[in-house]
Scaffold this motif. Structure first.
Motif, mmCIF file in Angstrom:
data_model
loop_
_atom_site.group_PDB
_atom_site.id
_atom_site.type_symbol
_atom_site.label_atom_id
_atom_site.label_comp_id
_atom_site.label_asym_id
_atom_site.label_seq_id
_atom_site.Cartn_x
_atom_site.Cartn_y
_atom_site.Cartn_z
ATOM 1 N N MET A 80 0.824 -1.202 0.000
ATOM 2 C CA MET A 80 0.000 0.000 0.000
ATOM 3 C C MET A 80 0.858 1.252 0.000
ATOM 4 S SD MET A 80 -3.165 -0.894 -0.213
ATOM 5 C CE MET A 80 -3.927 0.675 0.206
ATOM 6 N N ILE A 81 1.913 1.251 0.775
ATOM 7 C CA ILE A 81 2.811 2.410 0.821
ATOM 8 C C ILE A 81 3.472 2.619 -0.534
ATOM 9 C CG2 ILE A 81 5.026 3.197 1.785
ATOM 10 C CD1 ILE A 81 4.049 1.926 4.479
ATOM 11 N N GLY A 82 3.846 1.532 -1.202
ATOM 12 C CA GLY A 82 4.432 1.658 -2.539
ATOM 13 C C GLY A 82 3.495 2.369 -3.502
ATOM 14 N N VAL A 83 2.207 2.035 -3.449
ATOM 15 C CA VAL A 83 1.221 2.704 -4.307
ATOM 16 C C VAL A 83 1.022 4.142 -3.844
ATOM 17 C CG1 VAL A 83 -1.148 2.658 -5.162
ATOM 18 C CG2 VAL A 83 0.086 0.514 -4.832
ATOM 19 N N TRP A 84 0.918 4.361 -2.540
ATOM 20 C CA TRP A 84 0.743 5.728 -2.021
ATOM 21 C C TRP A 84 1.928 6.625 -2.368
ATOM 22 C CZ3 TRP A 84 -1.077 3.795 3.455
ATOM 23 C CH2 TRP A 84 -2.431 3.447 3.389
ATOM 24 N N LEU A 85 3.116 6.042 -2.497
ATOM 25 C CA LEU A 85 4.288 6.818 -2.883
ATOM 26 C C LEU A 85 4.242 7.245 -4.340
ATOM 27 C CD1 LEU A 85 7.112 4.860 -1.019
ATOM 28 C CD2 LEU A 85 6.586 7.292 -0.703
ATOM 29 N N GLY A 86 3.320 6.662 -5.094
ATOM 30 C CA GLY A 86 3.152 7.062 -6.485
ATOM 31 C C GLY A 86 3.858 6.181 -7.493
ATOM 32 N N PHE A 87 4.441 5.070 -7.057
ATOM 33 C CA PHE A 87 5.119 4.184 -8.008
ATOM 34 C C PHE A 87 4.087 3.483 -8.889
ATOM 35 C CE2 PHE A 87 8.419 4.633 -4.764
ATOM 36 C CZ PHE A 87 9.544 4.822 -5.557
ATOM 37 N N LYS A 88 4.338 3.474 -10.181
ATOM 38 C CA LYS A 88 3.417 2.853 -11.135
ATOM 39 C C LYS A 88 3.792 1.408 -11.447
ATOM 40 C CE LYS A 88 0.973 6.505 -11.324
ATOM 41 N NZ LYS A 88 -0.300 6.514 -10.539
ATOM 42 N N THR A 89 5.005 1.026 -11.113
ATOM 43 C CA THR A 89 5.440 -0.356 -11.284
ATOM 44 C C THR A 89 6.125 -0.807 -9.996
ATOM 45 O OG1 THR A 89 5.810 0.037 -13.648
ATOM 46 C CG2 THR A 89 6.745 -1.977 -12.698
ATOM 47 N N ILE A 90 5.657 -1.920 -9.448
ATOM 48 C CA ILE A 90 6.204 -2.443 -8.195
ATOM 49 C C ILE A 90 6.496 -3.927 -8.384
ATOM 50 C CG2 ILE A 90 5.731 -2.900 -5.746
ATOM 51 C CD1 ILE A 90 3.814 -0.488 -5.801
#
Length: 279
Positions: free
Chosen positions: A173-183
């Motif tokens: 969730m934090i990865g998405v909240w940080l704005g990363f489009k590819t994880i």
């Protein structure tokens, strides 16, 4: 009109602690779980891990590889890390590393509910110094489920997430909240059912191996935690986690992000499989 219970829960438990977009979201983020397969990722993809923003979790800072990988982000979600720094040598070592030995820019994410305890630790004072490169960012580890539209709305506003049954859920969730489009996710084996057993004393034995050598004292602590836990409770916990990944996948897609599972043999079936990116 009856107010949904989800909104009441969020109103009581969530706080305003926005996570801003990272500066380098054009690159993919690599989340490094602590599963045994991370050893393979480090051995065969070290250059890739060093050249992309990475996120580490839990006891990763107690390993020699931590200083080679130098993760950009770190997530501690279990209150145990903040409540037992004086009584658990492994936690004390972790806190000492985060307090004294970080020499690159790193953001430590912690649940906002742990801040009152954290502020009594030297780590908090270190993070406030202008000459120390670690910063602390709070997040809402408030679990919600049901009413998908409402849950997604709350997730978008960083007020809630699928029930955080393990540290990978808030990390994603934090990865998405940080704005990363590819994880990409490495070291997320989640193959716990292979090591689950019940002994002759009707005690559940749950072995959760990591990429680093297990510490005997931590093994003893985990054994004590599981001593009074019943098998159906553990299996239900697995259910909650695996179900939560599907909610995360849907949320990430709604934000224009894609999560790839790069863990060989992983039991997580919510994300498409793909190898780690090339350097």
């Amino acid at each position: 009109m009856t107010i949904p219970k989800i909104l009441i829960k969020v109103a009581l438990q969530s706080r305003h602690c926005p996570i801003s977009n990272a500066a380098d979201t054009s690159q993919p983020l690599i989340i490094m779980g602590n599963g045994p397969s991370l050893r393979q990722a480090i051995d065969h993809h070290l250059e890739c891990l060093q050249s992309h923003p990475t996120l580490a979790v839990n006891f990763a800072a107690n390993t020699p590889e931590f200083f080679t990988l130098r993760p950009r982000y770190y997530v501690l979600a279990d209150p145990h890390f903040f409540e037992s720094a004086d009584s658990n040598p492994n936690v004390a070592s972790l806190m000492q590393t985060l307090t004294e030995r970080i020499h690159w820019e790193m953001t430590l994410f912690v649940p906002h509910t742990t801040l009152s305890t954290l502020k009594r630790l030297p780590l908090w004072e270190a993070s406030r110094r202008s000459d120390y490169p670690l910063r602390i960012q709070a997040f809402n580890a408030v679990g919600v489920e049901g009413q998908p539209g409402l849950c997604q709305w709350l997730m978008k506003r960083q007020l809630a997430m699928p029930r955080p049954r393990n540290v990978l859920i808030p990390s994603l969730m934090i990865g998405v909240w940080l704005g990363f489009k590819t994880i990409y996710v490495a070291g997320a084996d989640h193959s716990w059912t292979r090591t689950l057993a019940v002994n002759e004393a009707n005690e559940v034995v749950s072995i959760q191996p990591h990429f680093y050598e297990e510490d005997k004292r931590e093994q003893e602590r985990i054994t004590a935690v599981y001593r009074d836990v019943r098998l159906h409770e553990i299996i239900y916990s697995f259910y909650v986690a695996f179900k939560g990944y599907f909610s995360i996948e849907a949320f990430a897609r709604s934000q224009g992000a894609t999560i790839y599972n790069s863990t060989p043999g992983s039991f997580i079936d919510a994300f498409p499989r793909a190898p780690l990116p090339t350097c």
